[in-house]
Design an enzyme around this catalytic site. Structure first.
Site, PDB file in Angstrom:
ATOM      1  N   HIS A  77     -29.430  55.114  23.389  1.00 51.15           N
ATOM      2  CA  HIS A  77     -29.267  56.247  24.302  1.00 51.15           C
ATOM      3  C   HIS A  77     -29.281  57.549  23.507  1.00 51.15           C
ATOM      4  O   HIS A  77     -29.818  58.560  23.970  1.00 51.15           O
ATOM      5  CB  HIS A  77     -27.969  56.131  25.088  1.00 51.15           C
ATOM      6  N   HIS A 127     -20.648  42.985  33.425  1.00 49.34           N
ATOM      7  CA  HIS A 127     -20.679  43.684  34.717  1.00 49.34           C
ATOM      8  C   HIS A 127     -20.220  42.670  35.762  1.00 49.34           C
ATOM      9  O   HIS A 127     -20.520  41.472  35.642  1.00 49.34           O
ATOM     10  CB  HIS A 127     -22.097  44.083  35.135  1.00 49.34           C
ATOM     11  N   ASP A 149     -25.037  45.550  22.784  1.00 44.37           N
ATOM     12  CA  ASP A 149     -25.779  45.750  24.036  1.00 44.37           C
ATOM     13  C   ASP A 149     -27.259  45.691  23.636  1.00 44.37           C
ATOM     14  O   ASP A 149     -27.965  46.701  23.630  1.00 44.37           O
ATOM     15  CB  ASP A 149     -25.401  47.097  24.666  1.00 44.37           C
ATOM     16  N   ASP A 204     -35.818  52.354  26.522  1.00 45.17           N
ATOM     17  CA  ASP A 204     -34.604  51.741  26.000  1.00 45.17           C
ATOM     18  C   ASP A 204     -34.892  50.294  25.597  1.00 45.17           C
ATOM     19  O   ASP A 204     -34.668  49.380  26.386  1.00 45.17           O
ATOM     20  CB  ASP A 204     -33.576  51.803  27.139  1.00 45.17           C
ATOM     21  N   ASP A 259     -21.890  50.846  21.757  1.00 45.13           N
ATOM     22  CA  ASP A 259     -22.853  49.824  22.150  1.00 45.13           C
ATOM     23  C   ASP A 259     -23.890  49.762  21.042  1.00 45.13           C
ATOM     24  O   ASP A 259     -24.705  50.682  20.866  1.00 45.13           O
ATOM     25  CB  ASP A 259     -23.494  50.157  23.510  1.00 45.13           C
ATOM     26  N   ASP A 264     -23.052  40.414  36.850  1.00 46.43           N
ATOM     27  CA  ASP A 264     -23.611  39.456  35.881  1.00 46.43           C
ATOM     28  C   ASP A 264     -22.886  38.137  36.017  1.00 46.43           C
ATOM     29  O   ASP A 264     -23.454  37.064  35.874  1.00 46.43           O
ATOM     30  CB  ASP A 264     -23.342  39.834  34.412  1.00 46.43           C
ATOM     31  N   ASP A 302     -33.461  48.478  23.342  1.00 40.91           N
ATOM     32  CA  ASP A 302     -32.240  47.691  23.081  1.00 40.91           C
ATOM     33  C   ASP A 302     -32.437  46.628  21.999  1.00 40.91           C
ATOM     34  O   ASP A 302     -32.035  45.467  22.177  1.00 40.91           O
ATOM     35  CB  ASP A 302     -31.759  46.989  24.368  1.00 40.91           C
ATOM     36  N   GLU A 319     -20.364  56.165  29.321  1.00 43.60           N
ATOM     37  CA  GLU A 319     -21.471  55.864  28.403  1.00 43.60           C
ATOM     38  C   GLU A 319     -22.641  56.813  28.684  1.00 43.60           C
ATOM     39  O   GLU A 319     -23.345  56.655  29.680  1.00 43.60           O
ATOM     40  CB  GLU A 319     -21.898  54.403  28.607  1.00 43.60           C
ATOM     41  N   GLU A 364     -24.020  54.627  22.744  1.00 41.83           N
ATOM     42  CA  GLU A 364     -25.033  53.595  22.463  1.00 41.83           C
ATOM     43  C   GLU A 364     -26.173  54.219  21.655  1.00 41.83           C
ATOM     44  O   GLU A 364     -26.710  55.271  22.024  1.00 41.83           O
ATOM     45  CB  GLU A 364     -25.555  53.023  23.796  1.00 41.83           C
TER      46      GLU A 364
HETATM   47  C1  XUL Z   1     -27.884  50.621  30.152  1.00 39.75           C
HETATM   48  C2  XUL Z   1     -26.650  50.201  29.474  1.00 39.75           C
HETATM   49  C3  XUL Z   1     -25.668  49.435  30.299  1.00 39.75           C
HETATM   50  C4  XUL Z   1     -24.240  49.795  30.049  1.00 39.75           C
HETATM   51  C5  XUL Z   1     -23.269  49.116  30.984  1.00 39.75           C
HETATM   52  O1  XUL Z   1     -28.774  51.303  29.367  1.00 39.75           O
HETATM   53  O2  XUL Z   1     -26.475  50.432  28.306  1.00 39.75           O
HETATM   54  O3  XUL Z   1     -25.885  48.083  30.070  1.00 39.75           O
HETATM   55  O4  XUL Z   1     -23.862  49.490  28.745  1.00 39.75           O
HETATM   56  O5  XUL Z   1     -23.564  49.318  32.311  1.00 39.75           O
HETATM   57 CO    CO Z   2     -24.863  50.091  27.001  1.00 39.92          CO
END
Ligand code: XUL
Ligand code: CO
Length: 441
Positions: free
Chosen positions: A270, A100, A338, A306, A295, A103, A308, A231, A267
């Protein structure tokens, strides 16, 4: 000066290795279905979780140990972080990355200052990319952290927030292109609502579509050749996000004449938050010829947010790679981790262990998926299950040659429709056999 002086480059050591800082399955050069593994998997690491996530949770302070980072918002510190990240990528054999805008470089007091900071970092990472032979999978703009986006960015009730978001996307897209990015991602964490009591949903969806049209037009005007990717995520931080899952996002694109201009970046976590499997999301996207990138992470069953986690579930990685192989492989997309380490895994070495675990799980998944395809029984079963649609009658119905009345007349000629077992249990056992058969591993 190295940021990870005690960690040597990870190597493929084969399945018998007991070294957690090695690959048991990922051999970048090993050819699967005619292509080396590195080309199938196209691994990327993300800058935000790897370099900028202190591993805090809503109840606890950050735990991540980052000796290369002095905690300041200076450009020098930002450059040191990037140096550490690229050393990490090389040592992990990860050929791509994602970021991003915020970041990478600190936000300034004005838009002009923020853009200047970003330019300084882009110059720095462009050199690192060249030196180390690393490519950018995709870039994006952070349109969710700053308080100005608390009510949304493109979907904010305030035109000002829309304008700020437009300026950020324009810049982030241009630097993504300058860094040779293969894609540009839109994740609308705040493009949704917290309560419908204060929300004009219809206007917000139209504004989101307008924003995406502007962005796609800009991409075209600057000659950006990469994929534009949306996304989906159903919620968190919003109560409801407009791009909630693959089907709703594709429908949104069709409704607003954007279909074909955007693909999906799916993702895993998600998908599960949306109440779907990743296999479902990928199948839906591929059916619409709209899968761009993945992702790669996974959720924690029983925890409703989430998390991750790094993707280590071998069924999951096998299903994902089965879908990727079925669509003929990634074109410009790849597998972007991610993913973040647990708060209880704070040491620098955990970054390497975590990525190695995810890479090996995907390498296993790729080989298992290829075995399933070579075995052929699963695909054959599906083909035969629909055999009646290949008869002259089936073909005519599918082509729209029969009216409803004619269908009813044909039904009258039948005694009972023929139905066969779906054999789900048999197929699940077959899958287990092919995935885990040691002799074929
Ligand atoms: C948030 C997510 C983000 C996107 C990019 O859940 O996955 O990090 O991948 O903005
Ligand atoms: Co993501």
């Amino acid at each position: 000066m190295q940021s990870f002086p005690d960690i040597a480059a990870l190597k493929y050591e084969g399945v018998e290795s007991k070294n957690s800082l090695s690959f048991r399955h990922y051999d970048a050069d090993e050819v699967v279905e005619g292509r080396p593994m590195r080309e199938h998997l196209r691994f990327a690491a993300c800058y935000w979780h790897t370099m900028r996530n202190g591993l805090a949770d809503p109840f606890g302070a950050p735990t991540a140990q980052t000796p290369w980072d002095d905690g300041s918002e200076s450009l020098d510190n930002a450059k040191r972080r990037a140096d550490a990240f690229f050393e990490f990528l090389t040592k992990c054999q990860i050929g791509r990355w994602c970021f991003h805008d915020r970041d990478l470089a600190p936000e300034g007091a004005t838009i002009a200052q923020s853009e200047k900071n970003l330019d300084a970092l882009v110059l720095h990472v462009a050199a690192l990319q060249r030196e180390r032979g690393i490519g950018l999978l995709w870039g994006t703009a952070n349109l969710f952290s700053h308080p100005r986006y608390m009510h949304g960015a493109a979907t904010s009730p305030s035109v000002d927030s829309f304008l700020f978001a437009a300026s950020q996307v324009r810049k982030a897209m241009e630097v993504t292109m300058a860094l040779g990015g293969e894609g540009y991602v839109f994740w609308g964490g705040r493009e949704g609502y917290t309560t419908l009591l204060n929300t004009d949903l219809s206007r917000e969806r139209r504004n989101l579509a307008r924003f995406l049209h502007l962005a796609a037009d800009h991409a075209q005007s600057i000659g950006f050749k990469g994929d534009l990717l949306i996304e989906p995520k159903p919620h968190e931080p919003s109560t409801h996000q407009y791009d909630s899952d693959a089907e709703s996002t594709l429908n949104f694109l069709r409704e607003f004449d954007l279909f074909g201009r955007f693909k999906l970046n799916l993702e895993t976590n998600h998908a599960t938050l949306a109440g779907h499997s990743m296999e479902h999301e990928m199948t839906v996207a591929i059916a619409a010829n709209s899968l761009g990138s993945v992702d790669a992470n996974m959720g924690t069953p029983g925890l409703g947010w989430d998390t991750d986690r790094f993707p280590t579930d071998l069924y999951l990685t096998t299903q994902i790679m089965l879908a990727v192989l079925a669509m003929g492989g990634f074109v410009r997309g790849g597998l972007n981790f991610d993913a973040k380490r647990r708060r209880e895994s704070p040491e620098p070495i955990d970054l390497f262990l975590a990525h190695a675990a995810g890479m090996d799980a995907f390498a296993f998944g790729l080989k298992a998926a290829a075995r399933i395809r070579t075995d052929g029984r699963l695909a054959q079963f599906v083909r035969e299950r629909y055999a009646s649609w290949s008869t002259a009658l089936g073909v005519e119905i599918a082509a729209g040659k029969l009216t409803l009345t004619q269908c009813a007349q044909r039904a009258g000629e039948l005694t009972n429709p023929t139905v066969y077992s779906g054999r789900q249990e048999m197929l699940e056992a077959l899958l287990n056999d092919v995935i885990f058969a040691r002799s074929r591993a």
